[in-house]
Design a protein around this motif. Sequence first.
Motif, short mmCIF file in Angstrom:
data_model
loop_
_atom_site.label_atom_id
_atom_site.label_comp_id
_atom_site.label_asym_id
_atom_site.label_seq_id
_atom_site.Cartn_x
_atom_site.Cartn_y
_atom_site.Cartn_z
N LEU A 107 0.83 -1.21 0.00
CA LEU A 107 0.00 0.00 0.00
C LEU A 107 0.86 1.26 0.00
O LEU A 107 0.54 2.24 -0.69
CB LEU A 107 -0.92 -0.01 1.22
CG LEU A 107 -2.01 -1.09 1.24
CD1 LEU A 107 -2.77 -1.06 2.57
CD2 LEU A 107 -2.98 -0.90 0.07
N ALA A 108 1.95 1.24 0.77
CA ALA A 108 2.81 2.42 0.83
C ALA A 108 3.46 2.70 -0.52
O ALA A 108 3.53 3.84 -0.98
CB ALA A 108 3.89 2.23 1.91
N GLN A 109 3.94 1.63 -1.18
CA GLN A 109 4.58 1.81 -2.48
C GLN A 109 3.57 2.26 -3.53
O GLN A 109 3.88 3.11 -4.38
CB GLN A 109 5.24 0.49 -2.92
CG GLN A 109 5.92 0.56 -4.29
CD GLN A 109 7.01 1.60 -4.33
OE1 GLN A 109 7.76 1.78 -3.37
NE2 GLN A 109 7.13 2.31 -5.46
N MET B 4 6.16 -1.33 12.04
CA MET B 4 5.87 0.04 12.46
C MET B 4 6.47 1.06 11.49
O MET B 4 5.86 2.08 11.18
CB MET B 4 6.41 0.29 13.87
CG MET B 4 5.60 -0.37 14.97
SD MET B 4 3.88 0.19 15.00
CE MET B 4 4.10 1.94 15.29
N THR B 5 7.67 0.75 10.99
CA THR B 5 8.31 1.65 10.03
C THR B 5 7.44 1.84 8.80
O THR B 5 7.19 2.97 8.35
CB THR B 5 9.69 1.11 9.63
OG1 THR B 5 10.53 1.01 10.78
CG2 THR B 5 10.35 2.01 8.60
N HIS B 6 6.96 0.74 8.25
CA HIS B 6 6.16 0.82 7.01
C HIS B 6 4.76 1.38 7.28
O HIS B 6 4.19 2.05 6.40
CB HIS B 6 6.08 -0.55 6.37
CG HIS B 6 7.39 -1.04 5.83
ND1 HIS B 6 8.07 -0.39 4.82
CD2 HIS B 6 8.16 -2.11 6.16
CE1 HIS B 6 9.19 -1.02 4.55
NE2 HIS B 6 9.28 -2.08 5.35
N LEU C 209 2.42 8.65 6.25
CA LEU C 209 3.09 9.84 5.73
C LEU C 209 2.89 9.98 4.22
O LEU C 209 2.66 11.09 3.71
CB LEU C 209 4.57 9.79 6.07
CG LEU C 209 5.40 11.01 5.65
CD1 LEU C 209 4.87 12.28 6.33
CD2 LEU C 209 6.88 10.81 5.98
N ASN C 210 2.94 8.87 3.49
CA ASN C 210 2.71 8.92 2.05
C ASN C 210 1.30 9.42 1.74
O ASN C 210 1.09 10.15 0.76
CB ASN C 210 2.92 7.54 1.42
CG ASN C 210 4.38 7.16 1.33
OD1 ASN C 210 5.26 7.96 1.64
ND2 ASN C 210 4.66 5.93 0.94
N CYS C 211 0.35 9.03 2.55
CA CYS C 211 -1.03 9.52 2.35
C CYS C 211 -1.11 11.02 2.61
O CYS C 211 -1.76 11.76 1.86
CB CYS C 211 -2.00 8.78 3.27
SG CYS C 211 -2.22 7.03 2.88
N LEU C 212 -0.47 11.48 3.67
CA LEU C 212 -0.56 12.90 4.05
C LEU C 212 0.24 13.80 3.11
O LEU C 212 -0.06 14.99 2.98
CB LEU C 212 -0.08 13.08 5.49
CG LEU C 212 -0.99 12.48 6.56
CD1 LEU C 212 -0.29 12.47 7.91
CD2 LEU C 212 -2.30 13.26 6.65
N THR C 213 1.28 13.26 2.49
CA THR C 213 2.10 14.06 1.57
C THR C 213 1.66 13.90 0.12
O THR C 213 2.35 14.35 -0.79
CB THR C 213 3.59 13.66 1.68
OG1 THR C 213 3.72 12.25 1.47
CG2 THR C 213 4.15 14.03 3.05
N PHE C 214 0.52 13.27 -0.08
CA PHE C 214 0.03 13.07 -1.45
C PHE C 214 -0.23 14.43 -2.11
O PHE C 214 -0.67 15.38 -1.46
CB PHE C 214 -1.25 12.24 -1.44
CG PHE C 214 -1.63 11.66 -2.77
CD1 PHE C 214 -1.06 10.48 -3.20
CD2 PHE C 214 -2.53 12.31 -3.60
CE1 PHE C 214 -1.40 9.93 -4.42
CE2 PHE C 214 -2.88 11.77 -4.82
CZ PHE C 214 -2.30 10.58 -5.24
#
Length: 858
Positions: free
Chosen positions: A162-164, A228-230, A236-241
């Motif tokens: 999901l993060a990628q 926890m890291t991922h 963060l990836n969602c918020l910096t979209f």
Amino acid sequence: MQFAASGFTMEVVKLELLCKQLHEANDGVQRQEAEKALVEFQSGRGAATLSQCQLLLDRAQSSYSQYLAATTLTKLVSRNPCTLSLQQRIDIRNYVLNYLATRPKLVHYVTQGLVVLFGRITKLGWFDGLDKEKWAFRNVVGDVSQFLQGSVDHCVIGVQLLAQLTAEMNQISESDANKSLTKHRKIASSFRDTQLYDIFQLSCTLLRTALENSKTLNFSDESQHGLMTHLLRLALNCLTFDFIGTSVDESSDDLGTVQIPTAWRPAFLDFSTVQLFFDLYASLPASLSPVTLSCLVQIASVRRTLFSNEERAKFLSQLVNGVRNILQNPQGLSDPSNYHEFCRLLLRLKSNYQLGELVTVEHYPDAIQLIAKFTVESLNMWQFAPNSVHYLLSLWQRMVGSVPYMKATEPHLLETYTPEVVRAYVSSRLESVGVVLREGLDDPLDDVTVIQQQLDQLSTIGRCEYAKTCALLVQLFEQTAQRYQELISTRMNSRSQQHSMEEIAILEGQLTWLVYMIGSAIGGRVSFNTSDDHDAMDGELVCRILQLMNLTDTYLPQGGCERRELATISFFEQFRKIYVGDQVHKTSKFYRRLSEILGLNDESMVLAVFVRKIITNLKYWGHCEQILTRTLTLLSDLSISYNSVRKLVKLEEVQFMLNNHTSEHFPFLGVGVSVQEMRSRTLFYTSLGRLLMVELGEDEEKFTQFMIPITSAFDSVGRLLAQAETPMFQAEEAKKGLIGLARDLRGLAYAFNTKTSYMMLFDWIYPTYTGVLVRGVEIWSHDPQVTTPVLKLFAELVQNRSQRLQFDVSSPNGILLFREASKVICTYVGDCCFCYLCLQVQEFWLKETTFQKIRYIL
């Protein structure tokens, strides 16, 4: 996915061997050959490549070969146009998910390679569907849910997927290089509207579950730490979209607003979301907590219009309380990454909210006191995370800058805390000088760009309580300058000369800082409301700098301090912007203090001080390119101001420059300097040309008098070039002389922007000296050190600046200019080519009259 597995065994074994050779072989030639063969394999497009990649993954003989298969498949699906059918891409995606599910403990780079493949194939197939009702690649959360319900290792993979994917959707990848930006934004917008909010909510849910179980989590365990890291990276990836499609180049603005969609309101109106990340920061180790602060930075930047006034006040209050709690328990801020992100968070609070809103927060007095204490401690620890100081100073700069516009009745308390911030910055920088000298550390004074940035911020902060700022600077400057003068005057007779020299070096560094700071304090006048009392304070500061300059300039024949000279030039730049020019009231208390202390009664006398300093620097600091360039820039700035330049030309010092621009008085004009240092000569002669133009008019005698040094130098170079074919030829002297003269004339040609002055220059250079320039290009045609300045000179000569090339119909000057420029071009390249000079010549030629063209042809 259904691949044919027979007939490729030998090829696959060979590929595995090549992978091993590439990563493990000691023979460089063998590694290069292996790399070449693998690159050729990755360029394949057919079904054979697809089948070989499957076999490489299925055999799992080597992690190197698995990674090769993953990256090759990524290249294969990314090609434009894609040669794979929809069904083949669906099969590959399903195969990757199944492969990761059955092998959760792959080497991390193999897992990452497969995760990237999943993200890429999903993005590129976002608008592909089996029919109008069913999309092929959009069931993202459903496909990944099988991982989230499994073991810790499976959860890690699911979160990675999901993060990628979120990161992939947010950036233009190599596969998008040949596609339109519109197509990229269409995919990203669709993903944002249909999936992103659900993914963010999922990440918060998983983080909340992890927080509840944090006491039982073992962060030394690689799997649990990785999970926890991922998870944090996913949030963060969602918020910096890039929600509105404005940051496609991957750059980020630290003062930007996060344009959260309206549909996300519930997540932020539910204040448990904000509290979640503050709680995570308090619970997680330093290896994880910086990402939680990064998330809070984005949350603090959520657009204001997402809330009503009442909702925004509550949201801000929660953020300020969270910051206050961190400052009350600052142990985690000893980690540089935490410290840096926290400084960013503080700045975002002021960037996104008005001072009038901040002061209404219930715990604002406590918060601003703690922030001030944190800032003072941070400034005193100048060696710790120095790049983070920018955010703290920006915070206070913006707070102070907002004071005139604040309408709230609550006290802002800045008058209490800004003097503490200023004192901490000033004292810490002075104390750093001795530490740097004794311990051999990197000197902050060497980074002029950072210094200038920080002092620009400090200039606004110091203006809040300017009387206190000036009193501090005056006190420290007088103490330091007095001790410096004592040591300088007794240095030769000192018994402990080594100790004296070390103390002098420390004092010079401290004076350098103080000169910079006083210059910034004066420059701060432009951005803050001032009074006559403030102008008088500025006068006190300026007088002390000028007195120090008079002292240090007397010792320049024995040597000087380069960094202090740069600080002095910086001071003069600020001085000129604020108190020299058309808009300055000459009756202000500033000029009264200069008159009372130094006898400088008017602006002309102040300008004389400027010019004397410029002449001194040009005489003694010509070997220092940085000082020379900035000194000449100061001269250029003075020569541009309309009123100032008319006063300048009446000064004896300026007339001295106009009549004595020789290497005897200005060593940087000689041939004894490097070619690199000669670049500044263009700027010097541009300034002299502007000064000469003020009273030149049609006075050809005055022009001829000014050109005497250049005429003499051209005659000397011409004589040297005439000996080019003889053993007596002094090549280096002739070469440097020609380079310098080309740069000098280019500066004059730029300044002479009227028809009369330009024709004086043209009549002087043609035909006597154009031949010298052409001959120089002929001799050194392959040396850009010569050809570049000569070609730039001719490019300036044919530039119709301010319509100065409007020749009379009967004048042959247009033809002559065209002919000489053509000679230079043909000499340089043999044939005419479309360089910049050619385009200028061509434009000029097309504007010539038909009569003149016919005359040229005949």
